[in-house]
Design an enzyme around this catalytic site. Structure first.
Site, PDB file in Angstrom:
ATOM      1  N   CYS A 116       0.814  -1.222   0.000  1.00 32.96           N
ATOM      2  CA  CYS A 116       0.000   0.000   0.000  1.00 32.96           C
ATOM      3  C   CYS A 116       0.849   1.274   0.000  1.00 32.96           C
ATOM      4  O   CYS A 116       0.336   2.349  -0.286  1.00 32.96           O
ATOM      5  CB  CYS A 116      -0.941   0.004   1.200  1.00 32.96           C
ATOM      6  SG  CYS A 116      -2.045  -1.410   1.164  1.00 32.96           S
ATOM      7  N   HIS A 256      -3.597   7.082   2.219  1.00 31.49           N
ATOM      8  CA  HIS A 256      -3.928   5.750   1.693  1.00 31.49           C
ATOM      9  C   HIS A 256      -5.323   5.383   2.197  1.00 31.49           C
ATOM     10  O   HIS A 256      -5.672   5.662   3.340  1.00 31.49           O
ATOM     11  CB  HIS A 256      -2.890   4.742   2.196  1.00 31.49           C
ATOM     12  CG  HIS A 256      -3.264   3.325   1.931  1.00 31.49           C
ATOM     13  ND1 HIS A 256      -3.637   2.875   0.691  1.00 31.49           N
ATOM     14  CD2 HIS A 256      -3.337   2.245   2.759  1.00 31.49           C
ATOM     15  CE1 HIS A 256      -3.912   1.580   0.763  1.00 31.49           C
ATOM     16  NE2 HIS A 256      -3.758   1.174   2.010  1.00 31.49           N
ATOM     17  N   ASN A 286     -10.070  -0.511  -0.862  1.00 33.14           N
ATOM     18  CA  ASN A 286      -8.620  -0.389  -0.791  1.00 33.14           C
ATOM     19  C   ASN A 286      -8.015  -1.004  -2.057  1.00 33.14           C
ATOM     20  O   ASN A 286      -8.029  -2.218  -2.226  1.00 33.14           O
ATOM     21  CB  ASN A 286      -8.133  -1.115   0.473  1.00 33.14           C
ATOM     22  CG  ASN A 286      -6.630  -1.033   0.652  1.00 33.14           C
ATOM     23  OD1 ASN A 286      -5.898  -0.601  -0.241  1.00 33.14           O
ATOM     24  ND2 ASN A 286      -6.162  -1.462   1.813  1.00 33.14           N
TER      25      ASN A 286
HETATM   26  O1  UT7 Z   1      -3.969  -1.382   3.362  1.00 36.68           O
HETATM   27  C1  UT7 Z   1      -3.202  -2.411   3.864  1.00 36.68           C
HETATM   28  C2  UT7 Z   1      -3.170  -2.377   5.313  1.00 36.68           C
HETATM   29  N1  UT7 Z   1      -4.403  -2.871   5.855  1.00 36.68           N
HETATM   30  C3  UT7 Z   1      -5.101  -2.148   6.704  1.00 36.68           C
HETATM   31  O2  UT7 Z   1      -4.731  -1.027   6.995  1.00 36.68           O
HETATM   32  C4  UT7 Z   1      -6.300  -2.792   7.342  1.00 36.68           C
HETATM   33  C5  UT7 Z   1      -6.275  -2.565   8.819  1.00 36.68           C
HETATM   34  N2  UT7 Z   1      -7.320  -3.278   9.535  1.00 36.68           N
HETATM   35  C6  UT7 Z   1      -8.628  -2.948   9.432  1.00 36.68           C
HETATM   36  O3  UT7 Z   1      -8.998  -2.093   8.651  1.00 36.68           O
HETATM   37  C7  UT7 Z   1      -9.609  -3.611  10.359  1.00 36.68           C
HETATM   38  O4  UT7 Z   1      -8.889  -4.326  11.333  1.00 36.68           O
HETATM   39  C8  UT7 Z   1     -10.602  -4.573   9.651  1.00 36.68           C
HETATM   40  C9  UT7 Z   1     -11.558  -3.783   8.805  1.00 36.68           C
HETATM   41  C10 UT7 Z   1      -9.842  -5.591   8.807  1.00 36.68           C
HETATM   42  C11 UT7 Z   1     -11.405  -5.326  10.703  1.00 36.68           C
HETATM   43  O5  UT7 Z   1     -12.070  -4.384  11.552  1.00 36.68           O
HETATM   44  P1  UT7 Z   1     -11.957  -4.520  13.140  1.00 36.68           P
HETATM   45  O6  UT7 Z   1     -12.802  -3.461  13.705  1.00 36.68           O
HETATM   46  O7  UT7 Z   1     -10.498  -4.486  13.490  1.00 36.68           O
HETATM   47  O8  UT7 Z   1     -12.597  -5.898  13.403  1.00 36.68           O
HETATM   48  P2  UT7 Z   1     -11.983  -7.137  14.205  1.00 36.68           P
HETATM   49  O9  UT7 Z   1     -11.028  -7.876  13.346  1.00 36.68           O
HETATM   50  O10 UT7 Z   1     -11.547  -6.689  15.547  1.00 36.68           O
HETATM   51  O11 UT7 Z   1     -13.276  -8.002  14.388  1.00 36.68           O
HETATM   52  C12 UT7 Z   1     -14.363  -7.582  15.236  1.00 36.68           C
HETATM   53  C13 UT7 Z   1     -15.483  -8.582  15.083  1.00 36.68           C
HETATM   54  C14 UT7 Z   1     -15.017 -10.027  15.203  1.00 36.68           C
HETATM   55  O12 UT7 Z   1     -16.052 -10.754  15.835  1.00 36.68           O
HETATM   56  P3  UT7 Z   1     -15.952 -11.101  17.394  1.00 36.68           P
HETATM   57  O13 UT7 Z   1     -14.694 -11.881  17.568  1.00 36.68           O
HETATM   58  O14 UT7 Z   1     -15.934  -9.784  18.087  1.00 36.68           O
HETATM   59  O15 UT7 Z   1     -17.211 -11.900  17.628  1.00 36.68           O
HETATM   60  C15 UT7 Z   1     -14.903 -10.478  13.776  1.00 36.68           C
HETATM   61  O16 UT7 Z   1     -15.064 -11.864  13.627  1.00 36.68           O
HETATM   62  O17 UT7 Z   1     -16.060  -8.454  13.783  1.00 36.68           O
HETATM   63  C16 UT7 Z   1     -16.057  -9.722  13.140  1.00 36.68           C
HETATM   64  N3  UT7 Z   1     -15.864  -9.506  11.711  1.00 36.68           N
HETATM   65  C17 UT7 Z   1     -16.894  -9.277  10.892  1.00 36.68           C
HETATM   66  N4  UT7 Z   1     -18.232  -9.201  11.098  1.00 36.68           N
HETATM   67  C18 UT7 Z   1     -19.014  -8.947  10.036  1.00 36.68           C
HETATM   68  C19 UT7 Z   1     -14.715  -9.471  11.000  1.00 36.68           C
HETATM   69  N5  UT7 Z   1     -14.981  -9.221   9.710  1.00 36.68           N
HETATM   70  C20 UT7 Z   1     -16.328  -9.105   9.619  1.00 36.68           C
HETATM   71  C21 UT7 Z   1     -17.211  -8.848   8.558  1.00 36.68           C
HETATM   72  N6  UT7 Z   1     -18.532  -8.768   8.797  1.00 36.68           N
HETATM   73  N7  UT7 Z   1     -16.768  -8.653   7.284  1.00 36.68           N
END
Ligand code: UT7
Length: 336
Positions: A116, A256, A286
């Site tokens: 990225c 980004h 992204n």
């Molecule tokens: O550009 C390259 C670099 N990449 C980035 O900068 C990405 C950085 N990371 C992020 O943008 C975020 O971490 C994500 C968008 C990938 C995920 O968001 P988050 O708020 O960090 O979610 P999380 O991984 O902490 O998950 C929270 C909850 C989990 O459920 P539990 O364990 O709380 O029951 C996940 O299983 O949300 C769940 N979850 C989803 N639920 C519905 C994860 N993905 C999804 C989804 N839909 N697509």
């Protein structure tokens, strides 16, 4: 003679026609439109469809638009740098494919792999060629066909990424416009949290790696988020301090587009208000190396000669950085 700087003299962009909406993703994986919008800010992303189409097919329209807007022939390009993690093939470079497809017969080309942050790495590299005085027209493109390495059964990654690309032309300037300063960083320990498990020389493709779905993006989102927030903001701040810039001096933050919450954290840290932050994540998701030039493409008409732009990125590697640009032309005088 005044110092030569590398000014951006034209911008191009391209996103494929197919729109992959959150509603369509709701049918593929266990997710909701509401979750995706709240956690990422993304409503839709573009997907490059069609047999035999790759990242070079995203780059070609970008390169041709740049040539058209600047009124030059592809034969005038000295160098093409393509930033991508989804090259057409492992080798040769996508830049080589693009120079052939557009008829840039006098250009040499190579790819840069910095995920990225790829566009910022490529921009800074391209600027060095201009500053040397030896090259007059350097094209820098950031593009990724992320759909080629995304697992559409993995809800944690498939909602984020899209396909697209953008680019710029760099030309010599002696009035102080162009790339003024950059801070670029990498830290290989971050590879643990964001990588593709197979397909490289460590683990070449086998039936087993395909069966195990190891040719897709693997991301530990929470960890990447944490590092992205602090590093992107720190890099932007450091470039500002080094160049005696206050928030008031910044006309545009060009971040980004990985997650609207990362963008908000960065802009708040350097005190740049929302109306000065370029944002198109809701439409394209992204696009990895494509996000920053796609922002320039979408916002070109608002840019004025002399505007100070602060670009900032973070991504796989880890790689990150920030670049300070003094914009070289009035964007509203350029047609699409
Ligand atoms: O550009 C390259 C670099 N990449 C980035 O900068 C990405 C950085 N990371 C992020 O943008 C975020 O971490 C994500 C968008 C990938 C995920 O968001 P988050 O708020 O960090 O979610 P999380 O991984 O902490 O998950 C929270 C909850 C989990 O459920 P539990 O364990 O709380 O029951 C996940 O299983 O949300 C769940 N979850 C989803 N639920 C519905 C994860 N993905 C999804 C989804 N839909 N697509």
């Amino acid at each position: 003679m005044n110092k030569i700087t590398a000014a951006i003299t034209a911008v191009g962009g391209y996103v494929p026609d197919y729109v992959l909406t959150n509603q369509e993703l709701e049918k593929l994986v266990d997710t909701t439109n509401d979750w995706i919008i709240t956690r990422t800010g993304i409503s839709e992303r573009r997907i490059l469809k069609g047999e035999g189409k790759g990242t070079s097919d995203l780059c070609v329209p970008v390169a041709l638009e740049i040539c058209r807007k600047r009124g030059i022939s592809p034969e005038e390009i000295d160098l093409l740098i393509v930033a991508t993690v989804t090259p057409d093939m492992t080798f040769p470079s996508t830049a080589n494919v693009v120079t052939d497809k557009i008829g840039a017969k006098n250009a040499f080309g190579f790819d840069i792999s910095a995920a990225c942050s790829g566009f910022l790495y490529a921009l800074d590299t391209g600027a060095r060629f201009i500053e040397s005085g030896r090259y007059k027209k350097v094209m820098v493109i950031g593009a990724d066909k992320m759909s080629s390495i995304i697992d559409y059964t993995d809800r944690t990654t498939c909602i984020i990424f899209g396909d697209g690309g953008g680019g710029v032309l760099l030309e010599p300037n002696t009035e102080g416009y162009g790339l003024i300063d950059s801070i670029l960083k990498s830290d290989g320990h971050g590879r643990e949290y964001l990588h593709m498990k197979a397909g490289g020389s460590v683990k070449p493709a086998t039936l087993e790696t395909v069966t195990n779905r190891e040719h897709y993006v693997y991301q530990e989102g929470k960890m990447v988020f944490k590092y992205a927030v602090s590093n992107m903001a720190d890099a932007a701040k450091d470039v500002m301090v080094r160049n005696n810039l206050t928030a008031d001096d910044i006309a545009w933050l060009v971040p980004h587009q990985a997650n609207k919450r990362i963008i908000a954290a960065t802009s708040q840290y350097i005190n740049v208000p929302d109306e000065k932050v370029m944002m198109n994540i809701h439409r394209y998701g992204n696009t990895t190396a494509g996000t920053i030039p796609l922002c320039l493409w979408d916002y070109e008409k608002y840019l004025k000669k002399g505007d100070n732009l602060m670009m900032a990125a973070f991504g796989g590697g880890f790689t990150w950085g920030a670049s300070y640009i003094k914009w070289a032309y009035d964007g509203d005088k350029v047609g699409k």
